[in-house]
Design a protein around this motif. Structure first.
Motif, PDB file in Angstrom:
ATOM      1  N   PHE A   1      -3.076   0.547   8.023  1.00 51.75           N
ATOM      2  CA  PHE A   1      -4.528   0.553   7.847  1.00 51.75           C
ATOM      3  C   PHE A   1      -5.096   1.825   7.232  1.00 51.75           C
ATOM      4  O   PHE A   1      -6.291   1.869   6.926  1.00 51.75           O
ATOM      5  CB  PHE A   1      -5.215   0.338   9.207  1.00 51.75           C
ATOM      6  N   ASN A   2      -4.273   2.862   7.024  1.00 50.13           N
ATOM      7  CA  ASN A   2      -4.871   4.144   6.640  1.00 50.13           C
ATOM      8  C   ASN A   2      -4.033   4.904   5.614  1.00 50.13           C
ATOM      9  O   ASN A   2      -3.907   6.120   5.682  1.00 50.13           O
ATOM     10  CB  ASN A   2      -5.074   5.012   7.887  1.00 50.13           C
ATOM     11  N   THR A   3      -3.467   4.195   4.639  1.00 54.56           N
ATOM     12  CA  THR A   3      -2.786   4.877   3.542  1.00 54.56           C
ATOM     13  C   THR A   3      -3.802   5.336   2.498  1.00 54.56           C
ATOM     14  O   THR A   3      -4.997   5.038   2.593  1.00 54.56           O
ATOM     15  CB  THR A   3      -1.767   3.945   2.873  1.00 54.56           C
ATOM     16  N   ALA A   4      -3.301   6.028   1.481  1.00 59.10           N
ATOM     17  CA  ALA A   4      -4.193   6.458   0.388  1.00 59.10           C
ATOM     18  C   ALA A   4      -4.859   5.256  -0.266  1.00 59.10           C
ATOM     19  O   ALA A   4      -6.053   5.298  -0.599  1.00 59.10           O
ATOM     20  CB  ALA A   4      -3.394   7.254  -0.641  1.00 59.10           C
TER      21      ALA A   4
ATOM     22  N   PRO B   1       0.790  -1.237   0.000  1.00 58.56           N
ATOM     23  CA  PRO B   1       0.000   0.000   0.000  1.00 58.56           C
ATOM     24  C   PRO B   1       0.819   1.283   0.000  1.00 58.56           C
ATOM     25  O   PRO B   1       0.256   2.359   0.096  1.00 58.56           O
ATOM     26  CB  PRO B   1      -0.786  -0.113   1.311  1.00 58.56           C
ATOM     27  N   TYR B   2       2.146   1.168  -0.122  1.00 61.61           N
ATOM     28  CA  TYR B   2       3.009   2.337   0.036  1.00 61.61           C
ATOM     29  C   TYR B   2       3.256   2.991  -1.320  1.00 61.61           C
ATOM     30  O   TYR B   2       3.843   2.382  -2.224  1.00 61.61           O
ATOM     31  CB  TYR B   2       4.317   1.951   0.694  1.00 61.61           C
ATOM     32  N   GLY B   3       2.844   4.240  -1.461  1.00 62.24           N
ATOM     33  CA  GLY B   3       2.860   4.903  -2.752  1.00 62.24           C
ATOM     34  C   GLY B   3       4.235   5.138  -3.336  1.00 62.24           C
ATOM     35  O   GLY B   3       4.369   5.279  -4.545  1.00 62.24           O
ATOM     36  N   ASP B   4       5.284   5.210  -2.507  1.00 65.33           N
ATOM     37  CA  ASP B   4       6.595   5.561  -3.027  1.00 65.33           C
ATOM     38  C   ASP B   4       7.352   4.366  -3.603  1.00 65.33           C
ATOM     39  O   ASP B   4       8.492   4.497  -4.036  1.00 65.33           O
ATOM     40  CB  ASP B   4       7.439   6.210  -1.931  1.00 65.33           C
TER      41      ASP B   4
ATOM     42  N   GLU C   1     -11.275 -10.992  11.416  1.00 65.95           N
ATOM     43  CA  GLU C   1     -12.212 -10.017  11.965  1.00 65.95           C
ATOM     44  C   GLU C   1     -11.494  -8.988  12.821  1.00 65.95           C
ATOM     45  O   GLU C   1     -11.914  -7.828  12.899  1.00 65.95           O
ATOM     46  CB  GLU C   1     -13.300 -10.724  12.770  1.00 65.95           C
ATOM     47  N   PHE C   2     -10.426  -9.392  13.476  1.00 68.24           N
ATOM     48  CA  PHE C   2      -9.643  -8.428  14.254  1.00 68.24           C
ATOM     49  C   PHE C   2      -9.130  -7.314  13.342  1.00 68.24           C
ATOM     50  O   PHE C   2      -9.229  -6.120  13.667  1.00 68.24           O
ATOM     51  CB  PHE C   2      -8.463  -9.109  14.939  1.00 68.24           C
ATOM     52  N   HIS C   3      -8.591  -7.685  12.175  1.00 64.19           N
ATOM     53  CA  HIS C   3      -8.027  -6.689  11.269  1.00 64.19           C
ATOM     54  C   HIS C   3      -9.113  -5.817  10.646  1.00 64.19           C
ATOM     55  O   HIS C   3      -8.885  -4.628  10.408  1.00 64.19           O
ATOM     56  CB  HIS C   3      -7.185  -7.387  10.204  1.00 64.19           C
ATOM     57  N   ARG C   4     -10.292  -6.385  10.391  1.00 67.56           N
ATOM     58  CA  ARG C   4     -11.388  -5.546   9.914  1.00 67.56           C
ATOM     59  C   ARG C   4     -11.762  -4.529  10.991  1.00 67.56           C
ATOM     60  O   ARG C   4     -12.052  -3.358  10.683  1.00 67.56           O
ATOM     61  CB  ARG C   4     -12.611  -6.388   9.540  1.00 67.56           C
ATOM     62  N   GLY C   5     -11.761  -4.945  12.241  1.00 71.54           N
ATOM     63  CA  GLY C   5     -12.056  -4.017  13.329  1.00 71.54           C
ATOM     64  C   GLY C   5     -11.055  -2.887  13.415  1.00 71.54           C
ATOM     65  O   GLY C   5     -11.425  -1.726  13.674  1.00 71.54           O
ATOM     66  N   GLU C   6      -9.770  -3.201  13.173  1.00 71.51           N
ATOM     67  CA  GLU C   6      -8.749  -2.151  13.191  1.00 71.51           C
ATOM     68  C   GLU C   6      -8.939  -1.194  12.007  1.00 71.51           C
ATOM     69  O   GLU C   6      -8.694   0.008  12.138  1.00 71.51           O
ATOM     70  CB  GLU C   6      -7.355  -2.773  13.161  1.00 71.51           C
ATOM     71  N   SER C   7      -9.357  -1.700  10.863  1.00 68.95           N
ATOM     72  CA  SER C   7      -9.653  -0.820   9.725  1.00 68.95           C
ATOM     73  C   SER C   7     -10.792   0.129  10.064  1.00 68.95           C
ATOM     74  O   SER C   7     -10.749   1.321   9.745  1.00 68.95           O
ATOM     75  CB  SER C   7     -10.021  -1.651   8.501  1.00 68.95           C
ATOM     76  N   ARG C   8     -11.825  -0.389  10.709  1.00 70.37           N
ATOM     77  CA  ARG C   8     -12.950   0.465  11.098  1.00 70.37           C
ATOM     78  C   ARG C   8     -12.525   1.537  12.087  1.00 70.37           C
ATOM     79  O   ARG C   8     -13.058   2.651  12.090  1.00 70.37           O
ATOM     80  CB  ARG C   8     -14.064  -0.393  11.691  1.00 70.37           C
ATOM     81  N   ARG C   9     -11.553   1.212  12.915  1.00 69.82           N
ATOM     82  CA  ARG C   9     -11.092   2.148  13.937  1.00 69.82           C
ATOM     83  C   ARG C   9     -10.115   3.179  13.380  1.00 69.82           C
ATOM     84  O   ARG C   9     -10.145   4.351  13.786  1.00 69.82           O
ATOM     85  CB  ARG C   9     -10.429   1.369  15.078  1.00 69.82           C
ATOM     86  N   LEU C  10      -9.250   2.796  12.416  1.00 70.65           N
ATOM     87  CA  LEU C  10      -8.135   3.636  12.013  1.00 70.65           C
ATOM     88  C   LEU C  10      -8.297   4.300  10.649  1.00 70.65           C
ATOM     89  O   LEU C  10      -7.783   5.393  10.431  1.00 70.65           O
ATOM     90  CB  LEU C  10      -6.838   2.817  12.017  1.00 70.65           C
TER      91      LEU C  10
END
Length: 416
Positions: A161-164, A126-129, A177-186
């Motif tokens: 969890f929160n790149t472009a 997910p890293y743009g550079d 499901e843990f990682h989906r929860g972190e996406s919802r949070r972050l």
């Protein structure tokens, strides 16, 4: 929360997420009218390639036209880029999929034309550079972008969890499901594009081929993987294990030559870091890698590693993703750091549970005890914990492969 981050969050959640959804819906309608979708998989290196399962299924479905664009990450040396291109090109030729090498001007022109007309684009990281401006995901806002994490994430950070790409993508196919929860949070978009499919490596780890990847030995020996991370000089990560373990591990390979064979499985970026390190440089780094490749009971591994894991008996490492991935083998594993408390201090709850299944080492004596007591003599009190972690967190949902989960979600979302 200060005013600027608050405004940015509202911008993503209220306007940009809605606008992106409109663009995605328009693309899906267009695909349905044509009855097929052009799909591009961007590949940077083989160890981080995660799309075998879904690509194989798409190649059997005439509704998908698939292409792989090979583009090594921007900080690779010229020699690494050349070697990487050769490995990936050979791999995808054997795979039977059209492959474009984007590291030449002609190849880049072809890659850009293919990506511009694509309907679906899979990104490996997910890293743009990493890909240069032309291949950056922000240039492809009209496509359905997909991303599967290249490793099982044990850190709950913005870069995880929160790149472009996390916010722009049509689908983020996550591990649990843990990682989906972190996406919802972050994530700014509250994880609205996240679907739980399991980690793609589960398919390879749970169903490895019978191909023997370990060097033949004159007698049966235990097989141990050493996997050092690349961040040898990074502040805060405390993963400098390679610098103090480099000669130690070669000496251990010599000392245990009659009972253990070792596979050196470094992070793909470690060689570039060593080239630039003031105490190493190109010649010393190349010579070191060659020593691992040439000793009778050692080998250097730079490619895919499902069979390597499945046929091994134990691992020693300091890599974040391997903290979870090696637990698919259910074999003993040691995490090594000169400052273990700091190294694991920032991991999330999921990561802490994974670390609890590890033996911990911070010096040469710890490593030797692991080899003698756990590996050779089978004194393994963490065995039951590893089995429980595997059954609870690592088996893919739905009773099917991860590739099948991704494929079914795409088909049902677009062609239903």
């Amino acid at each position: 929360m200060t005013i600027q981050p608050l405004l940015r969050t509202l911008y993503y959640r209220c306007w940009k997420t809605w606008r992106q959804r409109v663009i995605h819906d328009k693309r899906i309608i267009d695909i349905r009218k044509r009855g097929r979708a052009e799909v591009v998989f961007l590949a940077t290196n083989l160890p981080m390639w995660r799309y075998d399962g879904v690509l194989r299924l798409m190649l059997t479905d005439n509704r998908f036209v698939c292409t792989v664009v090979v583009h090594p990450v921007s900080n690779y040396s010229e020699d690494e880029t050349r070697r990487n291109n050769e490995v990936l090109h050979t791999y995808f030729q054997e795979f039977g999929v059209h492959c474009i090498l984007a590291s030449t001007p002609e190849g880049m022109q072809s890659a850009l034309a293919t990506m511009k007309r694509a309907d679906i684009i899979f990104y490996p990281q997910p890293y743009g550079d990493l890909y240069g401006n032309q291949l950056d995901n922000r240039n492809y806002r009209k496509q359905l972008l997909c991303y599967v994490p290249y490793g099982v994430c044990t850190f709950s950070t913005q870069w995880a969890f929160n790149t472009a790409l996390h916010n722009q993508a049509w689908r983020i196919y996550c591990e649990s499901e843990f990682h989906r929860g972190e996406s919802r949070r972050l994530a700014f978009n509250k994880g609205a594009n996240v679907v739980v499919v399991g980690t793609p490596l589960a398919d390879a780890f749970l169903h490895p081929s019978d191909k023997m990847v370990w060097k033949p030995q004159e007698c049966k020996k235990k097989r141990i993987i050493w996997a050092p991370h690349f961040s040898i000089s990074a502040e805060g990560l405390h993963r400098n294990g390679f610098l103090w373990m480099a000669e130690l591990m070669l000496e251990l390979a010599k000392s245990y030559a009659d009972s253990i064979q070792f596979a050196f499985k470094p992070h793909p970026r470690l060689l570039s870091m060593l080239y630039e390190h003031p105490e190493w440089g190109v010649q010393r780094a190349n010579d070191y890698y060659e020593r691992w490749a040439s000793m009778p009971n050692t080998q250097y591994e730079s490619g895919a590693y499902a069979e390597l894991f499945a046929q091994s008996d134990a691992m020693i490492h300091d890599c974040g993703s391997f903290t979870v991935e090696y637990l698919f083998s259910r074999n003993p594993v040691m995490f090594v750091s000169s400052d273990v408390t700091s190294a694991i201090g920032a991991v999330n709850d999921f990561g802490r549970q994974a670390f609890q299944q590890h033996y911990i080492g911070s010096n040469a004596d710890d490593i030797k005890h692991f080899l003698d007591d756990v590996v050779l003599f089978g004194q393994d009190p963490k065995r039951e914990g590893r089995e429980a972690f595997f059954n609870t967190y690592l088996l893919p949902p739905g009773g099917v492969s991860v590739g099948q989960n991704i494929y079914q979600d795409i088909v049902s979302s677009i062609f239903a």
